[in-house]
Design an enzyme around this catalytic site. Structure first.
Site, short mmCIF file in Angstrom:
data_model
loop_
_atom_site.label_atom_id
_atom_site.label_comp_id
_atom_site.label_asym_id
_atom_site.label_seq_id
_atom_site.Cartn_x
_atom_site.Cartn_y
_atom_site.Cartn_z
N ASN A 297 -0.43 2.59 -7.51
CA ASN A 297 -0.82 3.51 -6.57
C ASN A 297 -2.05 4.17 -7.27
OD1 ASN A 297 -0.97 5.22 -4.32
ND2 ASN A 297 -0.19 6.84 -5.45
N HIS B 192 -4.44 7.66 -7.05
CA HIS B 192 -4.05 8.83 -6.39
C HIS B 192 -5.34 9.62 -6.97
CE1 HIS B 192 -1.85 12.54 -5.29
NE2 HIS B 192 -2.47 13.13 -6.29
N SER C 174 -6.22 8.96 -10.46
CA SER C 174 -5.55 8.26 -11.59
C SER C 174 -4.88 7.04 -10.71
CB SER C 174 -4.39 9.07 -11.69
OG SER C 174 -4.88 10.25 -12.33
N LEU D 62 7.35 11.10 -6.60
CA LEU D 62 6.23 11.04 -6.20
C LEU D 62 5.01 11.12 -7.22
CD1 LEU D 62 4.41 11.09 -3.61
CD2 LEU D 62 4.50 13.46 -3.41
N ASP D 63 4.05 10.27 -7.07
CA ASP D 63 2.65 10.51 -8.02
C ASP D 63 3.18 10.65 -9.28
OD1 ASP D 63 1.36 9.86 -5.60
OD2 ASP D 63 1.24 12.19 -5.20
N GLU E 221 -13.24 5.41 -7.95
CA GLU E 221 -11.86 4.87 -7.60
C GLU E 221 -12.02 3.42 -7.26
OE1 GLU E 221 -9.44 6.48 -4.39
OE2 GLU E 221 -10.36 8.48 -4.92
C1 GAR Z 1 -8.49 7.63 -1.69
O1 GAR Z 1 -9.33 8.69 -1.93
C2 GAR Z 1 -7.13 7.23 -2.16
O2 GAR Z 1 -7.11 7.95 -3.71
C3 GAR Z 1 -6.20 8.36 -1.52
O3 GAR Z 1 -6.55 8.15 -0.27
C4 GAR Z 1 -8.09 7.88 -0.17
C5 GAR Z 1 -7.86 6.57 0.67
O4 GAR Z 1 -9.37 6.01 1.10
N1 GAR Z 1 -4.95 8.36 -1.75
C6 GAR Z 1 -4.01 9.26 -1.41
O5 GAR Z 1 -4.37 10.33 -1.13
C7 GAR Z 1 -2.65 8.88 -1.87
N2 GAR Z 1 -1.70 9.88 -2.21
P1 GAR Z 1 -9.58 4.67 1.23
O6 GAR Z 1 -8.49 4.04 2.60
O7 GAR Z 1 -11.08 4.42 1.70
O8 GAR Z 1 -9.07 3.73 0.18
#
Ligand code: GAR
Length: 202
Positions: free
Chosen positions: A107, A109, A136, A144-145, A174
């Site tokens: 995942n 996060h 991360s 969770l996470d 990311e």
């Molecule tokens: C990203 O920033 C990811 O890190 C976050 O959602 C976004 C998705 O963007 N994930 C979370 O918050 C998970 N709990 P994307 O759909 O453009 O990849």
């Protein structure tokens, strides 16, 4: 060649970064992109990349997480993934589901874990007055996470930052971090990746 399934809920920019990295001598290829929302923008992006897509709509299983997770598992198994990447997948997955992919589900996060598990990570980092923030990639476990951290990318928080500006600066990192971790992970290398380069001390 290893097979990677990617689960999304929204725009899918991390999914695109992962999929575009799995080319050439990369030891894996995307086998399916599954969304829990038929309106997830990432579905069209996956289709444009030639990746099979599927939808398992959580709203078809009101108050029935086991039903949703059973359907998700069935959909995934049609594609026989070796690994599963959660990429902006915004449903909490229970221990039973996670256990079926132990040691092969990742995942991303948007916080420097173990800080700020859950939602609203950018706002919480700002409220805390943090000078560093980041994202991360971790192995998914029942909590969770919470699984082992496989990589982190750090940005500095500057005056006037808002949750939106943090998200905007973090997202390109990311997109670097997740593919870098995945490539190592599918080859059995769990050594954490740090961007820019040094281990992060939140
Ligand atoms: C990203 O920033 C990811 O890190 C976050 O959602 C976004 C998705 O963007 N994930 C979370 O918050 C998970 N709990 P994307 O759909 O453009 O990849």
């Amino acid at each position: 060649m290893k097979r990677v399934a990617i689960l999304i809920s929204g725009g899918g920019s991390n999914m695109v970064a992962l999929a575009e990295s799995m080319v050439g001598d990369h030891p894996a290829r995307p086998c399916v992109v599954i969304a829990n929302d038929p309106d997830a923008g990432g579905l069209a992006k996956a289709a444009a990349l030639g990746i099979p897509t599927a939808v398992v709509d959580h709203r078809d299983f009101p108050k029935d997480r086991n039903g949703f997770e059973g359907a998700l598992h069935a959909s995934l198994e049609e594609y026989q993934p070796d690994f599963v990447c959660l990429a902006g997948f915004m449903r909490i997955l229970g221990a039973g589901f996670v256990g079926q992919y132990a040691g092969r589900m990742l995942n991303i996060h948007p916080s420097l874990l173990p800080k700020y598990k859950g939602l609203h990570t950018h706002a919480r980092a700002l409220e805390a007055g943090d000078t560093n923030h980041g994202c991360s990639v971790h192995e998914v476990t029942a909590d969770l996470d919470d699984g082992p951290i496989l990589g982190q990318a750090r940005i500095e928080v500057v005056a006037d930052d808002t949750p939106e500006t943090l998200a905007q600066r973090l997202l390109p990192l990311e997109h670097q971090l997740y593919p870098a971790v995945l490539r190592r992970y599918v080859m059995g290398d769990r050594t954490p990746v740090y961007l820019p380069s040094a281990p992060v001390m939140p």
